[in-house]
Design a protein around this motif. Sequence first.
Motif, PDB file in Angstrom:
ATOM      1  N   GLY A 128       0.949  -1.220   0.303  1.00  0.00           N
ATOM      2  CA  GLY A 128       0.033   0.204  -0.220  1.00  0.00           C
ATOM      3  C   GLY A 128       1.101   1.045   0.296  1.00  0.00           C
ATOM      4  O   GLY A 128       2.278   0.629  -0.010  1.00  0.00           O
ATOM      5  N   LEU A 129      -0.004   2.454  -0.962  1.00  0.00           N
ATOM      6  CA  LEU A 129       0.892   3.553  -0.774  1.00  0.00           C
ATOM      7  C   LEU A 129       0.883   4.606   0.792  1.00  0.00           C
ATOM      8  O   LEU A 129      -0.098   4.614   1.429  1.00  0.00           O
ATOM      9  CB  LEU A 129       0.029   4.668  -1.591  1.00  0.00           C
ATOM     10  CG  LEU A 129       0.772   4.335  -3.378  1.00  0.00           C
ATOM     11  CD1 LEU A 129      -0.180   5.451  -4.054  1.00  0.00           C
ATOM     12  CD2 LEU A 129       2.679   4.406  -3.081  1.00  0.00           C
ATOM     13  N   GLU A 130       1.747   5.666   1.097  1.00  0.00           N
ATOM     14  CA  GLU A 130       1.690   6.832   1.910  1.00  0.00           C
ATOM     15  C   GLU A 130       1.467   7.956   1.073  1.00  0.00           C
ATOM     16  O   GLU A 130       2.024   7.718   0.421  1.00  0.00           O
ATOM     17  CB  GLU A 130       3.079   6.411   3.019  1.00  0.00           C
ATOM     18  CG  GLU A 130       2.506   7.262   3.621  1.00  0.00           C
ATOM     19  CD  GLU A 130       3.806   7.910   4.508  1.00  0.00           C
ATOM     20  OE1 GLU A 130       5.037   7.560   4.850  1.00  0.00           O
ATOM     21  OE2 GLU A 130       3.396   8.524   5.505  1.00  0.00           O
ATOM     22  N   ILE A 131       0.181   8.324   1.256  1.00  0.00           N
ATOM     23  CA  ILE A 131       0.398   9.141   0.944  1.00  0.00           C
ATOM     24  C   ILE A 131       0.105  10.718   1.815  1.00  0.00           C
ATOM     25  O   ILE A 131      -0.204  10.606   2.687  1.00  0.00           O
ATOM     26  CB  ILE A 131      -0.681   9.936   0.007  1.00  0.00           C
ATOM     27  CG1 ILE A 131      -2.131   9.555   0.055  1.00  0.00           C
ATOM     28  CG2 ILE A 131      -0.920   8.443  -1.745  1.00  0.00           C
ATOM     29  CD1 ILE A 131      -3.423   9.418  -0.622  1.00  0.00           C
ATOM     30  N   VAL A 132       0.097  12.569   1.041  1.00  0.00           N
ATOM     31  CA  VAL A 132      -0.433  13.357   2.269  1.00  0.00           C
ATOM     32  C   VAL A 132      -1.663  14.363   1.359  1.00  0.00           C
ATOM     33  O   VAL A 132      -2.451  13.965   0.324  1.00  0.00           O
ATOM     34  CB  VAL A 132       0.445  14.393   2.460  1.00  0.00           C
ATOM     35  CG1 VAL A 132       1.775  13.711   3.049  1.00  0.00           C
ATOM     36  CG2 VAL A 132       1.380  14.471   0.806  1.00  0.00           C
ATOM     37  N   ALA A 159       0.622  19.839  -6.394  1.00  0.00           N
ATOM     38  CA  ALA A 159       0.182  19.397  -6.069  1.00  0.00           C
ATOM     39  C   ALA A 159       1.587  17.740  -5.664  1.00  0.00           C
ATOM     40  O   ALA A 159       1.744  17.604  -4.353  1.00  0.00           O
ATOM     41  CB  ALA A 159      -0.919  18.543  -5.980  1.00  0.00           C
ATOM     42  N   LYS A 160       1.847  17.820  -6.537  1.00  0.00           N
ATOM     43  CA  LYS A 160       3.286  16.537  -6.836  1.00  0.00           C
ATOM     44  C   LYS A 160       3.560  17.068  -6.474  1.00  0.00           C
ATOM     45  O   LYS A 160       4.675  16.314  -5.223  1.00  0.00           O
ATOM     46  CB  LYS A 160       3.008  16.243  -8.592  1.00  0.00           C
ATOM     47  CG  LYS A 160       4.350  15.292  -8.621  1.00  0.00           C
ATOM     48  CD  LYS A 160       3.366  13.982  -8.245  1.00  0.00           C
ATOM     49  CE  LYS A 160       4.254  12.706  -9.004  1.00  0.00           C
ATOM     50  NZ  LYS A 160       3.327  11.358  -9.037  1.00  0.00           N
ATOM     51  N   LEU A 161       4.577  18.366  -6.085  1.00  0.00           N
ATOM     52  CA  LEU A 161       6.092  19.071  -5.632  1.00  0.00           C
ATOM     53  C   LEU A 161       5.359  18.829  -4.373  1.00  0.00           C
ATOM     54  O   LEU A 161       6.686  18.443  -3.286  1.00  0.00           O
ATOM     55  CB  LEU A 161       5.858  20.218  -5.899  1.00  0.00           C
ATOM     56  CG  LEU A 161       5.949  20.179  -7.511  1.00  0.00           C
ATOM     57  CD1 LEU A 161       6.865  22.063  -7.802  1.00  0.00           C
ATOM     58  CD2 LEU A 161       8.300  19.882  -7.363  1.00  0.00           C
ATOM     59  N   ASP A 162       4.195  18.950  -3.189  1.00  0.00           N
ATOM     60  CA  ASP A 162       4.192  18.994  -2.321  1.00  0.00           C
ATOM     61  C   ASP A 162       4.154  17.878  -1.651  1.00  0.00           C
ATOM     62  O   ASP A 162       4.663  17.349  -0.312  1.00  0.00           O
ATOM     63  CB  ASP A 162       2.267  19.053  -2.077  1.00  0.00           C
ATOM     64  CG  ASP A 162       1.982  20.408  -2.427  1.00  0.00           C
ATOM     65  OD1 ASP A 162       2.815  21.728  -1.855  1.00  0.00           O
ATOM     66  OD2 ASP A 162       1.048  20.519  -2.589  1.00  0.00           O
ATOM     67  N   ALA A 163       3.913  16.815  -2.666  1.00  0.00           N
ATOM     68  CA  ALA A 163       3.823  15.046  -2.451  1.00  0.00           C
ATOM     69  C   ALA A 163       5.037  14.977  -2.096  1.00  0.00           C
ATOM     70  O   ALA A 163       5.629  13.799  -1.195  1.00  0.00           O
ATOM     71  CB  ALA A 163       2.743  15.077  -3.443  1.00  0.00           C
ATOM     72  N   ILE A 164       6.068  15.278  -2.940  1.00  0.00           N
ATOM     73  CA  ILE A 164       7.157  14.846  -3.282  1.00  0.00           C
ATOM     74  C   ILE A 164       7.965  15.016  -1.915  1.00  0.00           C
ATOM     75  O   ILE A 164       9.416  14.809  -0.839  1.00  0.00           O
ATOM     76  CB  ILE A 164       7.939  15.215  -4.218  1.00  0.00           C
ATOM     77  CG1 ILE A 164       7.476  14.555  -5.110  1.00  0.00           C
ATOM     78  CG2 ILE A 164       9.365  15.333  -4.396  1.00  0.00           C
ATOM     79  CD1 ILE A 164       8.146  15.229  -6.590  1.00  0.00           C
ATOM     80  N   ILE A 256      -2.304   8.022   5.243  1.00  0.00           N
ATOM     81  CA  ILE A 256      -2.192   9.579   4.580  1.00  0.00           C
ATOM     82  C   ILE A 256      -2.435  10.641   5.492  1.00  0.00           C
ATOM     83  O   ILE A 256      -2.532  10.031   7.329  1.00  0.00           O
ATOM     84  CB  ILE A 256      -4.365   9.201   4.459  1.00  0.00           C
ATOM     85  CG1 ILE A 256      -4.332   8.041   3.585  1.00  0.00           C
ATOM     86  CG2 ILE A 256      -4.353  10.971   3.789  1.00  0.00           C
ATOM     87  CD1 ILE A 256      -6.149   8.970   2.773  1.00  0.00           C
ATOM     88  N   ASP A 257      -1.092  11.044   5.565  1.00  0.00           N
ATOM     89  CA  ASP A 257      -1.033  12.241   6.536  1.00  0.00           C
ATOM     90  C   ASP A 257      -0.006  12.148   7.888  1.00  0.00           C
ATOM     91  O   ASP A 257      -0.953  12.284   9.077  1.00  0.00           O
ATOM     92  CB  ASP A 257      -1.980  13.278   6.548  1.00  0.00           C
ATOM     93  CG  ASP A 257      -2.486  13.838   5.661  1.00  0.00           C
ATOM     94  OD1 ASP A 257      -1.326  14.507   5.050  1.00  0.00           O
ATOM     95  OD2 ASP A 257      -3.685  14.493   5.768  1.00  0.00           O
ATOM     96  N   LYS A 258       0.439  10.987   7.305  1.00  0.00           N
ATOM     97  CA  LYS A 258       0.803  10.180   8.724  1.00  0.00           C
ATOM     98  C   LYS A 258      -0.201   9.133   9.632  1.00  0.00           C
ATOM     99  O   LYS A 258       0.220   8.564  10.722  1.00  0.00           O
ATOM    100  CB  LYS A 258       1.636  11.009   9.779  1.00  0.00           C
ATOM    101  CG  LYS A 258       2.751  11.695   8.996  1.00  0.00           C
ATOM    102  CD  LYS A 258       3.967  10.733   9.277  1.00  0.00           C
ATOM    103  CE  LYS A 258       5.220  12.055   8.520  1.00  0.00           C
ATOM    104  NZ  LYS A 258       5.993  10.356   7.091  1.00  0.00           N
ATOM    105  N   ARG A 259      -1.033   9.486   9.603  1.00  0.00           N
ATOM    106  CA  ARG A 259      -2.341   8.643   9.856  1.00  0.00           C
ATOM    107  C   ARG A 259      -2.711   7.017   9.435  1.00  0.00           C
ATOM    108  O   ARG A 259      -3.017   6.868   7.855  1.00  0.00           O
ATOM    109  CB  ARG A 259      -4.057   8.989   9.877  1.00  0.00           C
ATOM    110  CG  ARG A 259      -3.402  10.578  10.409  1.00  0.00           C
ATOM    111  CD  ARG A 259      -5.055  11.168  10.830  1.00  0.00           C
ATOM    112  NE  ARG A 259      -4.750  12.920  10.687  1.00  0.00           N
ATOM    113  CZ  ARG A 259      -5.709  13.476  11.357  1.00  0.00           C
ATOM    114  NH1 ARG A 259      -6.960  12.237  11.797  1.00  0.00           N
ATOM    115  NH2 ARG A 259      -5.689  14.702  11.642  1.00  0.00           N
ATOM    116  N   GLN A 260      -2.808   6.028  10.070  1.00  0.00           N
ATOM    117  CA  GLN A 260      -2.828   4.399   9.642  1.00  0.00           C
ATOM    118  C   GLN A 260      -4.610   4.793   9.384  1.00  0.00           C
ATOM    119  O   GLN A 260      -5.974   4.909   9.703  1.00  0.00           O
ATOM    120  CB  GLN A 260      -2.680   3.908  10.983  1.00  0.00           C
ATOM    121  CG  GLN A 260      -2.898   2.338  10.061  1.00  0.00           C
ATOM    122  CD  GLN A 260      -2.327   0.858  10.948  1.00  0.00           C
ATOM    123  OE1 GLN A 260      -1.157   1.610  11.860  1.00  0.00           O
ATOM    124  NE2 GLN A 260      -3.699   0.144  11.472  1.00  0.00           N
TER     125      GLN A 260
END
Length: 288
Positions: A128-132, A159-164, A256-260
């Motif tokens: 699974g992915l981790e995203i923000v 927004a991709k730059l935000d993710a990176i 997402i945003d460090k939350r599981q």
Amino acid sequence: MKIYLNGKLISKEKAHISVFDHGLLYGDGVFEGIRTYDGLIFRLKEHIDRLYKSADAIKLNIPMTKIKMIEAIIKTLKANKLKDSYIRLVITRGVGDLGLDPRKCSKPTIFIITDKIALYPKEFYQKGLEIVTAPTRRNYPPALDPRIKSLNYLNNILAKLDAIKAGTDEAIMLTYNDYVAECTGDNIFIVKDGELLTPPVEVGALEGITRDAVISIAKNIDMPVYEKMLKMEDVYAATEVFLTGTAAEIIPVVKIDKRQIGDGKPGTITLKLMGEFRKLTKVDGVRY
Ligand code: PXG
């Protein structure tokens, strides 16, 4: 590699476009990203329809029928002897002068790139992915409707730059009024109380073809699926989250945003849909 450019197949090295092309100068144009699976072009009609709809929305008249466009795609795939591939179909306003005026562009530029598909690493699908959530908001629909698949991807790139910056590969984009829209290149689904939910496209998201495929799969297997306005609280509280897109297919999200999310592993409904989607790619398409 052969590229289709304005009616001709040209080697990659020789496939050049004018610096006066308004696709480059102003991002004035539309595109599609299509996939082929073992010699089958997945949901080709839907991609072609969306391309012509996007072109219509920006008053770009594609000087080629849909049938001729499909023939051009197939010709390019065959020239490159590709069975599993990614097709990038681009129509720009064409060559004009300096200045916005689209009337100065007499002929749209049409090109088709067919290449090997660059996949996300396998482990992303297993773990699974981790995203923000991106600080950058999705375009405001009355300014530039996200349903138009235009060459203006700066909103998504920001927004991709935000993710990176956050050390992840994808980011959720919210609307100006805090509703979940989509990700930078994928649509989003959540599972909550056994129901599959995804934001309506009217909120300001691309009407993804993979999204549509997932909705039809869910209906076929009697899984409740609804388009619903979602806030981040709904997403954090979901038992499962996944993203859909031509390149990514269906990819589970576990943080997402460090939350599981859920139990931190790809969920059973996501895995079931991934399996059904795999089956669909073997039958739903145009053979070439
Ligand atoms: N939202 C956005 C903003 C997209 O660009 C999707 C959702 C998913 O739609 P589909 O129809 O693919 O299920 C997209 C898709 C590329 C590329 O670089 C473009 C997309 C996806 C993957 C790669 O060509 N756009």
